[in-house]
Design a protein around this motif. Structure first.
Motif, mmCIF file in Angstrom:
data_model
loop_
_atom_site.group_PDB
_atom_site.id
_atom_site.type_symbol
_atom_site.label_atom_id
_atom_site.label_comp_id
_atom_site.label_asym_id
_atom_site.label_seq_id
_atom_site.Cartn_x
_atom_site.Cartn_y
_atom_site.Cartn_z
ATOM 1 N N GLY A 1 37.506 42.926 48.458
ATOM 2 C CA GLY A 1 36.942 41.734 47.511
ATOM 3 C C GLY A 1 38.076 41.082 46.622
ATOM 4 O O GLY A 1 39.263 41.550 46.606
ATOM 5 N N GLY A 2 37.546 39.718 46.176
ATOM 6 C CA GLY A 2 38.238 39.238 45.096
ATOM 7 C C GLY A 2 39.550 38.334 45.589
ATOM 8 O O GLY A 2 40.360 37.977 44.823
ATOM 9 N N MET B 1 28.619 28.447 43.403
ATOM 10 C CA MET B 1 29.908 27.588 43.696
ATOM 11 C C MET B 1 29.579 26.151 44.346
ATOM 12 O O MET B 1 30.258 25.243 44.063
ATOM 13 C CB MET B 1 30.807 28.365 44.814
ATOM 14 C CG MET B 1 31.290 29.403 44.334
ATOM 15 S SD MET B 1 32.451 30.402 45.568
ATOM 16 C CE MET B 1 33.346 31.499 44.540
ATOM 17 N N PRO C 1 32.614 41.311 51.287
ATOM 18 C CA PRO C 1 34.079 41.869 51.497
ATOM 19 C C PRO C 1 33.710 43.244 52.189
ATOM 20 O O PRO C 1 32.849 43.775 51.833
ATOM 21 C CB PRO C 1 34.598 41.872 50.104
ATOM 22 C CG PRO C 1 33.479 41.851 49.258
ATOM 23 C CD PRO C 1 32.348 41.220 50.026
ATOM 24 N N MET D 1 45.794 31.834 47.146
ATOM 25 C CA MET D 1 46.525 31.959 46.104
ATOM 26 C C MET D 1 47.906 32.004 46.515
ATOM 27 O O MET D 1 48.907 33.097 46.198
ATOM 28 C CB MET D 1 46.138 33.232 45.311
ATOM 29 C CG MET D 1 44.717 33.124 44.969
ATOM 30 S SD MET D 1 44.268 34.548 43.901
ATOM 31 C CE MET D 1 42.410 34.475 43.904
ATOM 32 N N PRO E 1 47.016 26.918 47.596
ATOM 33 C CA PRO E 1 47.581 27.368 46.144
ATOM 34 C C PRO E 1 46.535 27.852 45.134
ATOM 35 O O PRO E 1 45.557 27.618 45.449
ATOM 36 C CB PRO E 1 48.328 26.047 45.542
ATOM 37 C CG PRO E 1 47.328 25.053 46.308
ATOM 38 C CD PRO E 1 46.740 25.578 47.474
HETATM 39 N N1 LIG Z 1 43.165 29.335 44.938
HETATM 40 C C1 LIG Z 1 42.652 29.713 43.938
HETATM 41 N N2 LIG Z 1 43.093 29.386 42.695
HETATM 42 C C2 LIG Z 1 42.269 29.713 41.551
HETATM 43 N N3 LIG Z 1 41.475 30.402 41.361
HETATM 44 C C3 LIG Z 1 40.902 30.855 42.459
HETATM 45 C C4 LIG Z 1 41.476 30.601 43.850
HETATM 46 N N4 LIG Z 1 40.844 31.189 45.097
HETATM 47 C C5 LIG Z 1 39.789 31.959 44.137
HETATM 48 N N5 LIG Z 1 40.054 31.669 42.969
HETATM 49 C C6 LIG Z 1 38.962 32.353 41.895
HETATM 50 O O1 LIG Z 1 39.102 33.601 42.009
HETATM 51 C C7 LIG Z 1 37.865 34.249 41.625
HETATM 52 C C8 LIG Z 1 37.347 35.050 42.925
HETATM 53 O O2 LIG Z 1 37.028 34.219 44.154
HETATM 54 P P1 LIG Z 1 35.869 34.500 45.061
HETATM 55 O O3 LIG Z 1 34.555 34.658 44.293
HETATM 56 O O4 LIG Z 1 35.913 33.410 45.848
HETATM 57 O O5 LIG Z 1 36.323 35.720 45.829
HETATM 58 P P2 LIG Z 1 35.570 36.605 46.822
HETATM 59 O O6 LIG Z 1 36.973 37.129 47.603
HETATM 60 O O7 LIG Z 1 34.607 35.886 47.383
HETATM 61 O O8 LIG Z 1 35.100 37.906 45.651
HETATM 62 P P3 LIG Z 1 34.034 38.892 46.163
HETATM 63 O O9 LIG Z 1 34.720 39.934 46.674
HETATM 64 O O10 LIG Z 1 33.567 39.158 44.720
HETATM 65 O O11 LIG Z 1 33.043 38.205 47.153
HETATM 66 C C9 LIG Z 1 37.004 33.224 41.475
HETATM 67 O O12 LIG Z 1 36.679 32.979 40.023
HETATM 68 C C10 LIG Z 1 37.537 31.974 41.922
HETATM 69 O O13 LIG Z 1 37.188 30.742 41.665
#
Ligand SMILES: Nc1ncnc2c1ncn2[C@@H]1O[C@H](COP(=O)(O)OP(=O)(O)OP(=O)(O)O)[C@@H](O)[C@H]1O
Ligand SMILES: [Mg+2]
Length: 361
Positions: free
Chosen positions: A125-126, A162, A231, A284, A320
């Protein structure tokens, strides 16, 4: 006189023993998958267990039978054990008119009207999986595709937030109408539940829920349906691959070694169920300071590309670390829509194009 029944042997005890049996290749057990149809305990503590599995893999039923026998043998106080495994092929809905209907043999199960289904996954996750799924979907839309987004993350559905699409869906002809947002069709379990409800989506319900959920939606004609998977462990993935003919999986990872390690597991999961891996996206990947424009590779950029090469799967692109991506997610307007001409939108469109190329190849 016949032996008296051991009062300690209850159905619950048997269930607990069966909880030790994992679905082959997965970390989840057969109880929480809802595969145990009946447990009958006889007068001398003989136990008859019936499982019902949906699988194309002929090795799965016999493996399950062996594992069930072993788990029950390890439980004190159980007499003879009978195991029946009923198998079914994944249900194939009627093919949609005009989709895949060129007389090809044995079309896999399809969601009516949907040409391609792409699952976005990550080992953990995350890592930004939902963010990638949503922006990738918007980028595909900008590449002239008809796109839907299905939020299959029943534990933490985040797509409606989102996408800014939290309206309750309507129903037409006994099917859910997806919400229209930015020209895309959006459907999420979150739209059907009140805030406290996700806790009920456990184990046995998951398979059924996802099955009904994916097929009981009026998607209309779509070129690509992007599915945001939960995840991790593979329960929803298993359910989905049993229900939908996934055309491919996209793995999202961050560049660190630990994340790559779980990405590898994600890939192994798709391979196990014969879903082609379309490739890896590095999220990221690097940080560009909005003030001095200097680029900083916080997590060690490039790990995913190297991993893709090592695993001989395509590298789809890098996204990024940018404040605007997070803000877009929080505001319900993905950055690809909010800043269509920006560098980040371009990066997502490059990934989307790479996905399309893989789907066509
Ligand atoms: N490239 C990025 N730049 C900045 N912030 C990001 C980026 N990618 C994701 N985030 C932020 O990171 C956080 C986690 O992203 P997201 O919820 O898409 O992750 P996930 O892998 O789907 O998490 P989960 O396991 O909870 O489903 C969110 O606040 C999102 O806005
Ligand atoms: Mg998510």
């Amino acid at each position: 006189m016949p032996e008296t029944t051991n009062p300690s042997l209850s159905e619950e005890t048997v269930r607990q023993a069966l909880q030790q049996v994992k679905f082959p290749g997965y970390s989840r057990d057969i109880i929480s998958f809802g595969l145990v149809k009946s447990i009958v305990i006889g007068g001398t503590n003989d136990v008859a267990v019936t499982l019902q599995v949906t699988t194309r893999d002929a090795a799965v039923p016999s493996q399950l039978e062996r594992d069930v026998r072993a788990a029950l043998a390890a439980q004190a106080g159980i007499g003879r054990v009978e195991v029946e495994v009923i198998t079914a092929q994944p249900a194939a809905p009627a093919p949609a008119p005009g989709v895949g209907g060129s007389g090809q043999p044995s079309a896999p199960p399809r969601v009516p009207g949907v040409k391609r289904i792409v699952a976005v996954a990550s080992g953990k996750g995350g890592v930004g999986k939902s963010t990638v799924a949503v922006n990738l979907a918007c980028a595909l839309d900008q590449l002239e595709q008809r796109v839907g987004v299905m939020d299959a993350d029943i534990y933490g559905p985040s797509v409606p937030k989102m996408m800014g699409s939290a309206r309750k869906p309507t129903i037409t002809d006994d099917k859910l109408d997806p919400v229209d947002q930015f020209g895309l069709k959006v459907m999420s379990m979150a739209l059907l539940l009140d805030e406290n409800a996700p806790v009920i989506w456990r184990g046995p319900m998951i398979m059924k829920a996802i099955q009904q959920f994916s097929l009981a939606v009026n998607w209309g004609a779509l070129d690509v349906l992007v599915v945001d998977l939960p995840p991790g462990t593979g329960d929803a993935q298993l359910s989905l691959t049993q229900t939908l003919a996934l055309d491919g999986g996209v793995i999202v990872t961050t560049p660190q070694d630990v994340a790559l390690d779980v990405a590898r597991r994600g890939m192994a999961m798709f391979e196990k169920v014969n879903v082609p891996i379309l490739g890896i996206i590095e999220n990221m990947s690097y940080y560009v300071c909005p003030h001095c424009h200097e680029r900083d590779e916080i997590f060690g950029h490039g790990g995913a590309r190297r991993e893709a090469e090592r695993m001989a799967v395509p590298f789809l692109g890098e996204i990024p670390l940018v404040t605007g991506i997070r803000v877009g997610g929080d505001n319900g307007e993905p950055i690809v829509v909010a800043d269509r001409d920006g560098d980040v939108a371009r990066a997502y469109r490059a990934c989307a194009q790479a996905v399309l190329n893989q789907l066509q190849s």
